[in-house]
Design a protein around this motif. Structure first.
Motif, short mmCIF file in Angstrom:
data_model
loop_
_atom_site.label_atom_id
_atom_site.label_comp_id
_atom_site.label_asym_id
_atom_site.label_seq_id
_atom_site.Cartn_x
_atom_site.Cartn_y
_atom_site.Cartn_z
N GLY A 20 0.80 -1.22 0.00
CA GLY A 20 0.00 0.00 0.00
C GLY A 20 0.83 1.27 0.00
N ASP A 21 2.16 1.13 -0.15
CA ASP A 21 3.01 2.33 -0.23
C ASP A 21 2.99 2.87 -1.65
OD1 ASP A 21 3.83 2.09 2.43
OD2 ASP A 21 5.31 0.55 1.86
N THR A 22 3.13 4.20 -1.76
CA THR A 22 3.14 4.79 -3.10
C THR A 22 4.48 5.49 -3.36
OG1 THR A 22 2.11 6.79 -2.20
CG2 THR A 22 0.64 5.17 -3.22
N PHE A 23 4.92 5.40 -4.59
CA PHE A 23 6.18 6.01 -5.00
C PHE A 23 5.98 6.72 -6.34
CE2 PHE A 23 7.41 2.38 -2.41
CZ PHE A 23 8.35 2.95 -1.55
N LEU A 24 6.88 7.65 -6.61
CA LEU A 24 6.93 8.30 -7.92
C LEU A 24 8.17 7.76 -8.62
CD1 LEU A 24 6.25 12.14 -7.72
CD2 LEU A 24 4.95 10.39 -8.96
N GLY A 25 7.94 7.11 -9.77
CA GLY A 25 9.09 6.51 -10.43
C GLY A 25 9.35 7.11 -11.78
N ARG A 26 10.59 6.98 -12.22
CA ARG A 26 10.90 7.39 -13.60
C ARG A 26 11.90 6.42 -14.20
NH1 ARG A 26 14.20 13.01 -12.56
NH2 ARG A 26 15.11 12.37 -10.58
N LEU A 27 11.94 6.47 -15.50
CA LEU A 27 12.84 5.59 -16.23
C LEU A 27 14.18 6.27 -16.36
CD1 LEU A 27 10.70 4.35 -19.24
CD2 LEU A 27 11.82 2.89 -17.57
N ARG A 28 15.24 5.52 -16.16
CA ARG A 28 16.57 6.05 -16.39
C ARG A 28 17.20 5.23 -17.49
NH1 ARG A 28 18.97 8.82 -12.06
NH2 ARG A 28 17.77 10.74 -11.92
N GLY A 29 17.69 5.90 -18.50
CA GLY A 29 18.35 5.19 -19.58
C GLY A 29 17.40 4.32 -20.36
N LYS A 30 17.96 3.32 -20.99
CA LYS A 30 17.15 2.47 -21.87
C LYS A 30 16.55 1.32 -21.09
CE LYS A 30 18.43 3.46 -26.47
NZ LYS A 30 19.81 3.61 -26.97
N ILE A 31 15.40 0.88 -21.57
CA ILE A 31 14.77 -0.27 -20.93
C ILE A 31 14.40 -1.26 -22.03
CG2 ILE A 31 12.38 0.59 -20.98
CD1 ILE A 31 12.42 -0.28 -17.90
N ARG A 32 14.54 -2.52 -21.73
CA ARG A 32 14.28 -3.55 -22.73
C ARG A 32 12.78 -3.68 -22.97
NH1 ARG A 32 14.95 -8.92 -22.34
NH2 ARG A 32 15.03 -8.69 -20.09
N LEU A 33 12.35 -3.53 -24.21
CA LEU A 33 10.94 -3.70 -24.54
C LEU A 33 10.78 -4.89 -25.47
CD1 LEU A 33 9.73 -0.04 -25.01
CD2 LEU A 33 8.96 -1.65 -23.29
N GLN A 34 9.59 -5.50 -25.41
CA GLN A 34 9.42 -6.76 -26.15
C GLN A 34 8.99 -6.52 -27.60
OE1 GLN A 34 6.76 -6.46 -23.47
NE2 GLN A 34 7.26 -8.09 -22.04
N GLY A 35 9.75 -5.69 -28.31
CA GLY A 35 9.54 -5.53 -29.74
C GLY A 35 8.21 -4.91 -30.13
N LEU A 36 7.59 -4.18 -29.22
CA LEU A 36 6.30 -3.57 -29.50
C LEU A 36 6.56 -2.09 -29.82
CD1 LEU A 36 3.38 -4.73 -29.13
CD2 LEU A 36 3.37 -3.64 -26.90
N LYS A 37 6.00 -1.64 -30.97
CA LYS A 37 6.18 -0.22 -31.31
C LYS A 37 5.12 0.60 -30.61
CE LYS A 37 8.25 0.30 -35.88
NZ LYS A 37 7.90 0.61 -37.26
N VAL A 38 5.47 1.24 -29.53
CA VAL A 38 4.46 1.95 -28.75
C VAL A 38 4.89 3.37 -28.44
CG1 VAL A 38 3.45 -0.08 -27.67
CG2 VAL A 38 5.40 1.01 -26.60
N THR A 39 3.90 4.21 -28.18
CA THR A 39 4.20 5.58 -27.82
C THR A 39 4.53 5.69 -26.34
OG1 THR A 39 1.83 5.88 -27.52
CG2 THR A 39 2.75 6.64 -29.61
N ASN A 40 4.00 4.77 -25.56
CA ASN A 40 4.29 4.81 -24.12
C ASN A 40 4.96 3.51 -23.69
OD1 ASN A 40 1.87 3.44 -24.71
ND2 ASN A 40 1.00 3.83 -22.71
#
Ligand SMILES: Nc1nc2c(ncn2[C@@H]2O[C@H](COP(=O)(O)OP(=O)(O)OP(=O)(O)O)[C@@H](O)[C@H]2O)c(=O)[nH]1
Ligand SMILES: [Mg+2]
Ligand SMILES: [Zn+2]
Length: 306
Positions: A20-40
Motif C-alpha cells: 500500500g506504499d506509493t512512489f513516484l518513479g521514472r525511467l533512467r536510460g534504456k529499458i528492454r521492450l518486447q519488440g512492440l512499437k508503442v508511444t508509451n
C-alpha cells in the motif's frame, strides 16, 4: 522492490506496492521492450521493479517492466505506426454504453468485443443512464441483454441517478482489475465514483448541443476499490481501430461464428458471399443475430478499402 503503475504523468509514474506504499518513479536510460512499437513504454497496470532514488521524496528509478499477462492497445492518433498501450494485466474489460446522451452504437460495442476477444479478456457490457430510457428503449435493452449473455458476455443495466444496478456493478468488479472503456460522457468516471466511496473523479455534463461528452478524463488511472479490487478509468474513445488483425481472423473473435468456421465449404471462406457458408446459413435461420453479422461485414469491408 516491485509495484504496480497506477498513473502516468509525463515522465513520472505513480507506483503502488502490495503493502500500500506509493512512489513516484521514472525511467533512467534504456529499458528492454518486447519488440512492440508503442508511444508509451510503461502503461497503467504494468508491474515494475524499481530502486529507491530519494527516500525523502519517495522517488524511485524503474529498472524493469515485469512480463505482461495481457494488454490493450489503441492506434496512436499522431504516429500511426505506433500503438498506445491503454492498460496491462487486466482481468476484465467493462464497456460503458448508453442509448442516450450520448448514443453508443452496436457497431461500437461489437468492435470493442472483437478487440477484447482478440486479447482474450472477459468483457461485460454496462448500459448506463437507465433513468433516461423510455419503455421501448428498455425493451431494446432486454433484447440486447439476451443476445450478449448468450454469447458469453456480462450485461448490466445501471443508473447513477437512481442507483439501479449499482450494487450488481460493484459486485462484478469485486476482486478483479477492471478496465472501463466507452464513449466520452457515458459515465465511466461517475460509475467509478459510485463503486469507490470517497473517490471524487471529475465528471462533466454531456453537452446539450452536440450530445457528446467533453473528454473530461484525459489519462487512464487505476483506482483501488478494495483489498484486491481495482478500477481503471480511461478517457472516452470515439471509435475502435482493429489492431494487427488479419481479415480472416475477425470471425474468430465472434464467439457465435467461431464454432461454425470448420463447417463452411471453403476453408478460406470470408462468410460474405460464398455458397454453403455455415455462418450465412446461421444468419438466415436466425441463430446468429443480424446486428452482429452486419457489424462483422462492416469490419471485413473496412479491410477491402485499406
Ligand atoms: N441521467 C444520468 N446521467 C448520468 C448517469 N451517469 C453519469 N451521468 C452524467 O453523465 C455525464 C458524463 O459523465 P462522466 O462520468 O463524466 O462520463 P465519462 O464516461 O467519464 O466521460 P469522459 O471522461 O469524457 O470519457 C455527467 O454529467 C454525469 O453526471 C446516469 O446514470 N444517468
Ligand atoms: Mg471520465
Ligand atoms: Zn463461411
Amino acid at each position: 522492490m516491485t509495484g504496480t503503475v497506477t498513473k502516468s504523468t509525463g515522465s513520472w509514474y505513480h507506483i503502488l506496492t502490495a503493502e500500500g506504499d506509493t512512489f513516484l518513479g521514472r525511467l533512467r536510460g534504456k529499458i528492454r521492450l518486447q519488440g512492440l512499437k508503442v508511444t508509451n513504454p510503461i502503461a497503467v497496470g504494468d508491474k515494475v521493479a524499481f530502486d529507491l532514488e530519494n527516500e525523502d521524496e519517495n522517488t524511485v528509478t524503474i529498472t524493469e517492466i515485469l512480463p505482461r499477462d495481457n494488454y490493450v492497445v489503441r492506434k496512436s492518433t499522431r504516429k500511426t505506426a505506433h500503438a498506445h498501450i491503454v492498460a496491462s494485466n487486466i482481468d476484465q474489460a467493462v464497456i460503458i454504453a448508453t442509448l442516450r446522451m450520448p448514443r453508443t452504437s452496436l457497431g461500437f460495442i461489437d468492435r470493442c468485443l472483437v478487440t477484447t476477444e482478440s486479447f482474450r479478456i472477459p468483457t461485460t457490457i454496462v448500459f448506463n443512464k437507465a433513468d433516461l430510457l423510455k419503455e421501448k428503449e428498455l425493451e431494446i435493452i432486454e433484447d440486447l441483454r439476451e443476445l450478449y449473455i448468450s454469447l458469453g458476455y456480462g450485461f448490466l443495466l445501471t443508473s447513477c441517478e437512481t442507483g439501479q444496478g449499482i450494487e450488481e456493478f460493484k459486485a462484478s468488479l469485486e476482486g478483479k482489475i477492471s478496465l472501463l472503456t466507452g464513449h466520452s460522457g457515458a459515465g465511466k468516471s461517475t460509475l467509478s465514483n459510485q463503486a469507490i466511496p470517497g473517490l471524487e473523479l471529475h465528471t462533466k455534463d454531456v453537452s446539450k448541443w452536440s450530445k457528446k461528452g467533453q473528454h473530461t478524463t484525459t489519462h487512464a488511472e487505476m483506482h483501488r476499490a478494495g483489498e484486491s479490487t481495482f478500477v481503471i478509468d480511461t478517457p472516452g474513445i470515439k471509435e475502435v481501430g482493429l489492431m494487427d488483425m488479419e481479415k480472416a481472423e475477425i470471425s474468430h473473435y465472434f464467439p457465435e461464428m467461431r464454432d461454425l468456421l470448420n463447417q463452411c465449404k471453403f476453408a478460406n471462406c470470408t462468410h460474405m458471399h460464398e455458397p454453403q457458408c455455415a455462418v450465412i446459413e446461421a444468419v438466415e435461420n436466425g441463430e446468429i443475430a443480424l446486428s452482429r453479422y452486419t457489424n462483422y461485414m462492416g469490419m471485413v469491408e473496412e479491410y477491402d478499402f485499406k
